[in-house]
Design a protein around this motif. Structure first.
Motif, PDB file in Angstrom:
ATOM      1  N   UNK A 115      47.974  64.272  73.256  1.00 18.93           N
ATOM      2  CA  UNK A 115      49.152  64.892  72.803  1.00 18.93           C
ATOM      3  C   UNK A 115      50.121  65.230  73.726  1.00 18.93           C
ATOM      4  N   UNK A 116      49.614  65.828  74.935  1.00 24.38           N
ATOM      5  CA  UNK A 116      50.505  66.060  75.983  1.00 24.38           C
ATOM      6  C   UNK A 116      51.298  64.996  76.500  1.00 24.38           C
ATOM      7  N   UNK A 117      50.640  63.670  76.567  1.00 24.90           N
ATOM      8  CA  UNK A 117      50.991  62.721  77.185  1.00 24.90           C
ATOM      9  C   UNK A 117      52.335  62.099  76.252  1.00 24.90           C
ATOM     10  N   UNK A 118      51.981  62.198  74.821  1.00 21.01           N
ATOM     11  CA  UNK A 118      53.007  61.689  73.773  1.00 21.01           C
ATOM     12  C   UNK A 118      54.097  62.803  74.267  1.00 21.01           C
ATOM     13  N   UNK A 119      54.126  63.953  74.115  1.00 20.58           N
ATOM     14  CA  UNK A 119      55.163  65.008  74.364  1.00 20.58           C
ATOM     15  C   UNK A 119      56.027  64.756  75.477  1.00 20.58           C
ATOM     16  N   UNK A 120      55.282  63.995  76.744  1.00 20.66           N
ATOM     17  CA  UNK A 120      56.362  63.761  77.784  1.00 20.66           C
ATOM     18  C   UNK A 120      56.637  62.210  77.799  1.00 20.66           C
ATOM     19  N   UNK A 129      55.173  59.432  77.144  1.00 23.39           N
ATOM     20  CA  UNK A 129      54.284  58.603  77.345  1.00 23.39           C
ATOM     21  C   UNK A 129      53.451  57.861  76.235  1.00 23.39           C
ATOM     22  N   UNK A 130      52.866  56.637  76.219  1.00 24.54           N
ATOM     23  CA  UNK A 130      52.502  55.855  75.041  1.00 24.54           C
ATOM     24  C   UNK A 130      51.198  56.737  74.386  1.00 24.54           C
ATOM     25  N   UNK A 131      50.824  56.916  73.223  1.00 22.41           N
ATOM     26  CA  UNK A 131      50.015  57.584  72.602  1.00 22.41           C
ATOM     27  C   UNK A 131      48.698  56.617  72.308  1.00 22.41           C
ATOM     28  N   UNK A 132      48.929  55.129  72.497  1.00 21.86           N
ATOM     29  CA  UNK A 132      47.961  54.381  72.180  1.00 21.86           C
ATOM     30  C   UNK A 132      46.915  54.308  73.164  1.00 21.86           C
ATOM     31  N   UNK A 133      45.635  54.254  72.708  1.00 22.86           N
ATOM     32  CA  UNK A 133      44.392  54.350  73.950  1.00 22.86           C
ATOM     33  C   UNK A 133      44.537  52.754  74.762  1.00 22.86           C
ATOM     34  N   UNK A 134      45.095  51.840  74.199  1.00 23.88           N
ATOM     35  CA  UNK A 134      45.195  50.443  75.073  1.00 23.88           C
ATOM     36  C   UNK A 134      45.853  50.636  76.303  1.00 23.88           C
ATOM     37  N   UNK A 135      46.919  51.574  76.257  1.00 22.92           N
ATOM     38  CA  UNK A 135      47.657  51.900  77.298  1.00 22.92           C
ATOM     39  C   UNK A 135      46.770  52.578  78.710  1.00 22.92           C
ATOM     40  N   UNK A 136      45.590  53.068  78.225  1.00 21.93           N
ATOM     41  CA  UNK A 136      44.946  53.988  79.263  1.00 21.93           C
ATOM     42  C   UNK A 136      43.761  53.375  79.301  1.00 21.93           C
ATOM     43  N   UNK A 137      43.634  51.971  79.696  1.00 18.55           N
ATOM     44  CA  UNK A 137      42.399  51.303  80.110  1.00 18.55           C
ATOM     45  C   UNK A 137      42.254  51.359  81.534  1.00 18.55           C
ATOM     46  N   UNK A 138      43.118  51.525  82.487  1.00 15.50           N
ATOM     47  CA  UNK A 138      42.948  51.245  83.970  1.00 15.50           C
ATOM     48  C   UNK A 138      43.179  52.754  84.523  1.00 15.50           C
ATOM     49  N   UNK A 139      42.098  53.376  84.862  1.00 19.29           N
ATOM     50  CA  UNK A 139      42.588  54.733  85.482  1.00 19.29           C
ATOM     51  C   UNK A 139      43.535  54.645  86.885  1.00 19.29           C
ATOM     52  N   UNK A 140      43.304  53.723  87.513  1.00 17.32           N
ATOM     53  CA  UNK A 140      44.322  53.515  88.773  1.00 17.32           C
ATOM     54  C   UNK A 140      45.686  53.488  88.403  1.00 17.32           C
ATOM     55  N   UNK A 141      46.086  53.014  87.459  1.00 16.88           N
ATOM     56  CA  UNK A 141      47.451  52.881  87.018  1.00 16.88           C
ATOM     57  C   UNK A 141      48.130  54.086  86.475  1.00 16.88           C
ATOM     58  N   UNK A 142      47.221  54.824  85.725  1.00 15.86           N
ATOM     59  CA  UNK A 142      47.812  55.849  84.981  1.00 15.86           C
ATOM     60  C   UNK A 142      47.364  57.301  85.679  1.00 15.86           C
ATOM     61  N   UNK A 143      46.587  57.269  86.768  1.00 14.30           N
ATOM     62  CA  UNK A 143      46.360  58.436  87.361  1.00 14.30           C
ATOM     63  C   UNK A 143      47.487  59.448  87.664  1.00 14.30           C
ATOM     64  N   UNK A 144      48.531  58.948  87.983  1.00 12.62           N
ATOM     65  CA  UNK A 144      50.008  59.941  88.379  1.00 12.62           C
ATOM     66  C   UNK A 144      50.328  60.520  87.194  1.00 12.62           C
ATOM     67  N   UNK A 145      50.095  59.989  86.149  1.00 11.90           N
ATOM     68  CA  UNK A 145      50.372  60.596  84.811  1.00 11.90           C
ATOM     69  C   UNK A 145      49.694  61.870  84.540  1.00 11.90           C
ATOM     70  N   UNK A 146      48.577  62.139  84.876  1.00  7.92           N
ATOM     71  CA  UNK A 146      47.514  63.284  84.746  1.00  7.92           C
ATOM     72  C   UNK A 146      47.764  64.410  85.459  1.00  7.92           C
TER      73      UNK A 146
END
Length: 290
Positions: free
Chosen positions: A250-255, A257-274
């Motif tokens: 929900x927090x990712x969507x509010x910023x 970012x995609x809310x689809x789980x498929x967009x979060x398969x690689x932690x190295x790519x999305x780590x900076x969003x967290x």
């Protein structure tokens, strides 16, 4: 030709491979070895459940897999294994993550019964590695002193691991990735603990990573990085950097970012969003002999 080139690189770096049947190398006073085994069998799982006092373990536990880094002069051993990681999970005992599909989840062994989510089914662990000291004795060869009594002292520090230097075109003398445990959360995400090691002529570097994605609910990343430069092989120091990140879908969507789980398969790519929940760096000074 490729094997000859690898042998030349090892020799030039003052390294040598471990004996046949072992995976790893010796370099500048360190013996670095990765060990990979199969998934625990049911009888072994039962023994682990008794020791950990639990009736729940991840779907795939690689109980015989490990990464071991031994400083031969001092006997200090830094190692990584599934049992100690799950001990950390049991001790931390986080509350279970609430999931919309919880009512539909089933016990894997008892499909007609509903899951009672009264434990941390994500197997999140605060584990950042195990420590021991191996000493040479005339009677028994190498003996191991337990982590509780070896009293290794990690000091908080402001130094940071030089990630830019790690990206340099230095030859990689040894690389491996060891999976410690994994669970697909009844097809509702992934819980994965791995450790990767890379050895170069100037240093060794490793990444212990716990990665969690509960589809539509939560993303959690706990990274522990360690680096040891070979500048002073007699009395080296190890930097350990721990960083925990976590947020909700929900927090990712509010910023935006995609809310689809498929967009979060690689932690190295999305780590900076967290967002960062915890970050600290520590140093361990390794004596020449204990």
């Amino acid at each position: 030709m490729e094997m000859e080139s690898e042998e030349r690189e090892l020799k030039a770096a003052g390294a040598e491979p471990l004996a046949e049947g072992r995976c790893g190398l010796r370099i500048h006073g360190w013996e670095i070895e990765s060990r990979k085994g199969s998934i625990l069998k049911s009888i072994d799982l039962q023994q682990w459940e008794q020791k950990l006092q639990t009736s729940h373990l991840p779907e795939m536990v690689f109980g015989e897999s490990s990464l071991v880094l031994l400083h031969m002069n001092s006997g200090i051993k830094i190692h990584f294994n599934a049992f100690d990681a799950l001990t950390g999970w049991k001790q931390e005992a986080l509350p279970p993550v609430e999931v919309p599909a919880a009512a539909k989840w089933k016990f894997r062994s008892k499909p007609l019964q509903q899951v009672i989510l009264d434990y941390d089914y994500t197997f999140t662990t605060p584990y950042c590695g195990s420590e021991a000291v191996e000493i040479n004795t005339e009677k028994h060869g190498r003996e191991t002193i337990s982590e509780e009594s070896c009293s290794l002292h990690w000091e908080d520090c402001k130094e940071q691991i030089d990630v830019v230097a790690l990206a340099s075109k230095e030859p990689i003398l040894f690389y491996d990735e060891v999976v410690l445990y994994e669970d697909e959360l009844a097809d509702n995400g992934v819980s994965l603990l791995t450790v990767k090691v890379r050895v170069m002529p100037s240093c060794w570097f490793l990444l212990l990573r716990y990665w969690l994605r509960v589809d539509g609910v939560l993303v959690r990343l706990r990274d522990t990085r360690m680096q040891c430069a070979f500048g002073n092989s007699a009395n080296p120091s190890i930097l350990r950097e721990s960083c925990w990140r976590e947020t909700t879908f929900q927090a990712l969507s509010e910023k935006g970012y995609p809310s689809d789980s498929a967009a979060y398969s690689d932690p190295s790519i999305i780590s900076q969003r967290l967002p960062i929940i915890m970050h600290k760096t520590q140093k361990l000074k390794v004596p020449g002999n204990l």
